[in-house]
Structures are given as structure tokens and as C-alpha cells.
Design an enzyme around this catalytic site. Structure first.
Site, PDB file in Angstrom:
ATOM      1  N   SER A  26       0.053  -0.550  -5.781  1.00  0.00           N
ATOM      2  CA  SER A  26      -0.764  -0.361  -4.574  1.00  0.00           C
ATOM      3  C   SER A  26      -2.261  -0.353  -4.889  1.00  0.00           C
ATOM      4  CB  SER A  26      -0.381   0.954  -3.888  1.00  0.00           C
ATOM      5  OG  SER A  26      -0.591   2.037  -4.766  1.00  0.00           O
ATOM      6  N   CYS A  27      -2.609  -0.209  -6.152  1.00  0.00           N
ATOM      7  CA  CYS A  27      -4.031  -0.231  -6.536  1.00  0.00           C
ATOM      8  C   CYS A  27      -4.630  -1.605  -6.238  1.00  0.00           C
ATOM      9  CB  CYS A  27      -4.194   0.057  -8.030  1.00  0.00           C
ATOM     10  SG  CYS A  27      -4.031   1.788  -8.465  1.00  0.00           S
ATOM     11  N   LEU A  28      -5.939  -1.656  -6.272  1.00  0.00           N
ATOM     12  CA  LEU A  28      -6.635  -2.908  -5.974  1.00  0.00           C
ATOM     13  C   LEU A  28      -7.476  -3.284  -7.185  1.00  0.00           C
ATOM     14  CD1 LEU A  28      -9.424  -4.384  -4.710  1.00  0.00           C
ATOM     15  CD2 LEU A  28      -7.209  -5.071  -3.804  1.00  0.00           C
TER      16      LEU A  28
END
Lengths: 156, 192
Positions: A26-28
Site C-alpha cells: 500500500s506504500c507509494l
């Protein structure tokens, strides 16, 4: 020079440098690159913005920008790139990550991270030229500051 | 120091009970390696597992007197192997996980976590409520990241309990991670 960018971290180099960010869910991860001067940066942020914090949680005493947040991390990376001579109108961005691994219906931090990055890039006048975002898959990213090539491995 | 010793003691008992439950479920000897509960920087949590390994994650939210998250991680091969054993299929017959296989894996997660929390609950007289399990596939690090980012909304650190299961005869290896925000474990610490 090999640089592993972990969650909540960022790195910027001029010239040679191979960046990696592995197992991005879910990190960017945002890759920022000035192809004229070969100045490259990578951020690996966890949350969209400090304002999305749980309102019941105490705010930290320090108001320092934190690379844990997408918008603050992009700010910090751009600041470092500009200090090396990069110009905003030359910088190109690519986004990777922002998945929803469990298919949560009531919360999609991944999507919020992507939207936050796009909003920030637009504010700063940075061109977004590619993305591999969303879905429910993990990704690993490699980026060469010498060539500007970004390689994304998607793992099912 | 007494508080830390008691946490370690409870963790050891709870881990052993998890191992026994898994051992009964699979009818084979299970070794369990458990780490001391650790309060760590949220950004470092993904280093607790082999982040690039591909596998299955079973996530269970925990609520009640103390809220947190539990995550069970098994490699792709181990998940298939577990299904073979639990459903008593021919060895190595599971290639793709069916809906039934996925439900069995969630059940394994429920059993393991339920046993761990029962020990914690009885020892400390703290109530835990397990939520509905959710299943995901992918890199361990990417699966764990989703849980960690949810905690990161309100905390810079998390209390992590890490158990590693090894079933030598079945070549099965997995992790059970329990994550609590330090700000939400006061009832637990008060009970010590």
C-alpha cells in the site's frame, strides 16, 4: 552505488546510482528524475499526508517534514534535487505501489497515497509520465539514475 | 524489569500453546521460535520477515480491551502443503488454492491466534475479540505493509510479537505477528 530505500525513507543522487524499493504494497514509491542533469530521487512513503492522522492520536511535538508521508517526502526529495541544480520543469515522475492487499472496502490507504502524490506533483508542476499503481499485488522497483530506467516487478 | 519478565513468560507459554494447537491440527511435531515482545519503530517492522518471499497472509483484527492486528504468513509452498495435510489430500496435490483451501487457511489462522490470545487473556484478565480473517497473496513485505500503515496513522512505534513455526517433517515454516500500538496497550500493561 546501490541504494535501498526502505519505508519512510527517501534518497537523491546525481549521476550514478541504482535505487531499489522491495515488497511495496500500500506504500507509494515515487521516482523523480531530471534527465538533463541525471539527478534522480526515490521516496517510499507510507501515508498520504499528516492531516490523515487519527484525530484521537497526540500530534508529535516536532513539526519537521516526515518522509513517512507522501506529500512531505516529495517536498523533501524535490528540495534536495533542486539543491543539486535540478529545475522543476525538467523533472519527470513515475509512481509505483498504492495497492490494497486485503481488498479492504472501508479503507484504501494505497489509493489515498496515489491521489496524494498526484496532487502534490501537480502543485509542484512536475510531469507524471508513468505509473504502476493499485490492484492487490506487491511490487518491487528498481531505478537507475544513470539511464532513468524504472523496472517494476509485480508478484502475484 | 519484572514487567518485561512477565511478558516474556506469558509469551513463552502462549507460543508453546500455539505450537501444540498446530501440532494437533497437523498431527506432527512443531518447533516454535519466539522473539521477545519488542516495541519498535514502525518503519522497521517489515524487516522482521523475509519481505521478498511470496506467500499467503491471513490478517485478523483484534479488538476488545486492547486493539491490534494479527498476521499469519506462510510461503506459497507451505500454504499448499498445509492444505494437503489439513484436508488429507494426496501430498503435493494442491497447486492452486480453492475457496475451500482458503477457508481452511483462515481457520488455521483463527486456531493459532485464538490459542495465543486465550493465554494472554487468562493470564492478564484482559478481553480480546478476534475479527473476521482476511486473506491475501503476494510478497510478505507488501502484505505486512498494509497492516503497518494502518498502525502508522496513529503511532510511530508498535509492540510486535513474532513467532516462527517450523515443522521439520513437512518443511513448513511460517510467521505469526501480533502488532499493538503502544498507546493502546495500557490495559495490558496495567494488568501485569
Amino acid at each position: 552505488m546501490d541504494i535501498e530505500v526502505l519505508m519512510g525513507e527517501l534518497a537523491v543522487v546525481k549521476g550514478e546510482g541504482n535505487f531499489t524499493a522491495s515488497a511495496v504494497g500500500s506504500c507509494l514509491v515515487a521516482v523523480l528524475y531530471d534527465p538533463k542533469l541525471k539527478i534522480g530521487g526515490m521516496i517510499h512513503a507510507m501515508l498520504p499526508s499528516p492531516v490523515t492522522r487519527d484525530p484521537s492520536a497526540p500530534l508529535r511535538a516536532s513539526a519537521q517534514p516526515d518522509a513517512k508521508y507522501v506529500d512531505a517526502a516529495i517536498d523533501l526529495a524535490l528540495e534536495k534535487m533542486r539543491s543539486l541544480g535540478a529545475q522543476s520543469f525538467d523533472i519527470e515522475a513515475k509512481l509505483v505501489g498504492g495497492a490494497n492487499m486485503f481488498g479492504f472496502s472501508n479503507s484504501d490507504i494505497g489509493q489515498e497515497n496515489v491521489l496524494s502524490a498526484k496532487k502534490k506533483l501537480k502543485q509542484e508542476g512536475i510531469k507524471l509520465i508513468g505509473e504502476s499503481t493499485g490492484g492487490s499485488v506487491g511490487r518491487s522497483v528498481e531505478f537507475s539514475a544513470a539511464t532513468g530506467i524504472v523496472t517494476v516487478k509485480i508478484c502475484f | 524489569m519484572i514487567q518485561q519478565e512477565k511478558i516474556n513468560q506469558i509469551n513463552a507459554t502462549a507460543s508453546q500453546r500455539c505450537a501444540t494447537a498446530l501440532s494437533k491440527l497437523l498431527n506432527t511435531k512443531v518447533e516454535v521460535i519466539f522473539s521477545q515482545p519488542l516495541i519498535t519503530d514502525i518503519k522497521k517492522i517489515s524487516l522482521a520477515v523475509d519481505s521478498q518471499k511470496i506467500g499467503t497472509g491471513i490478517y485478523l483484527p483484534i479488538s476488545g480491551d486492547v486493539s491490534g492486528s494479527a498476521l499469519l504468513l506462510f510461503s506459497k509452498e507451505t500454504a499448499a502443503h498445509l492444505c494437503d495435510v489439513m484436508i488429507k489430500k494426496e501430498p503435493q496435490s494442491t497447486r492452486e488454492l480453492s475457496s475451500f483451501d482458503k477457508e481452511m487457511l483462515k481457520e488455521a489462522g483463527n486456531i493459532l491466534l485464538g490459542n495465543y490470545l486465550a493465554v494472554l487473556s487468562n493470564s492478564l484478565r484482559v478481553e480480546f475479540i478476534e475479527g473476521m480473517p482476511k486473506l491475501s497473496f503476494g510478497m510478505f513485505g507488501a502484505i505486512l505493509q498494509e497492516i503497518v500503515t494502518n498502525i502508522a496513522k496513529s503511532a510511530e512505534e508498535a509492540m510486535m510479537v513474532r513467532l516462527e513455526f517450523i515443522l521439520p517433517s513437512l518443511r513448513i515454516r511460517g510467521y505469526l505477528l501480533l502488532l499493538f500500538s503502544p498507546g493502546r496497550i495500557e490495559p495490558l500493561l496495567n494488568a501485569l
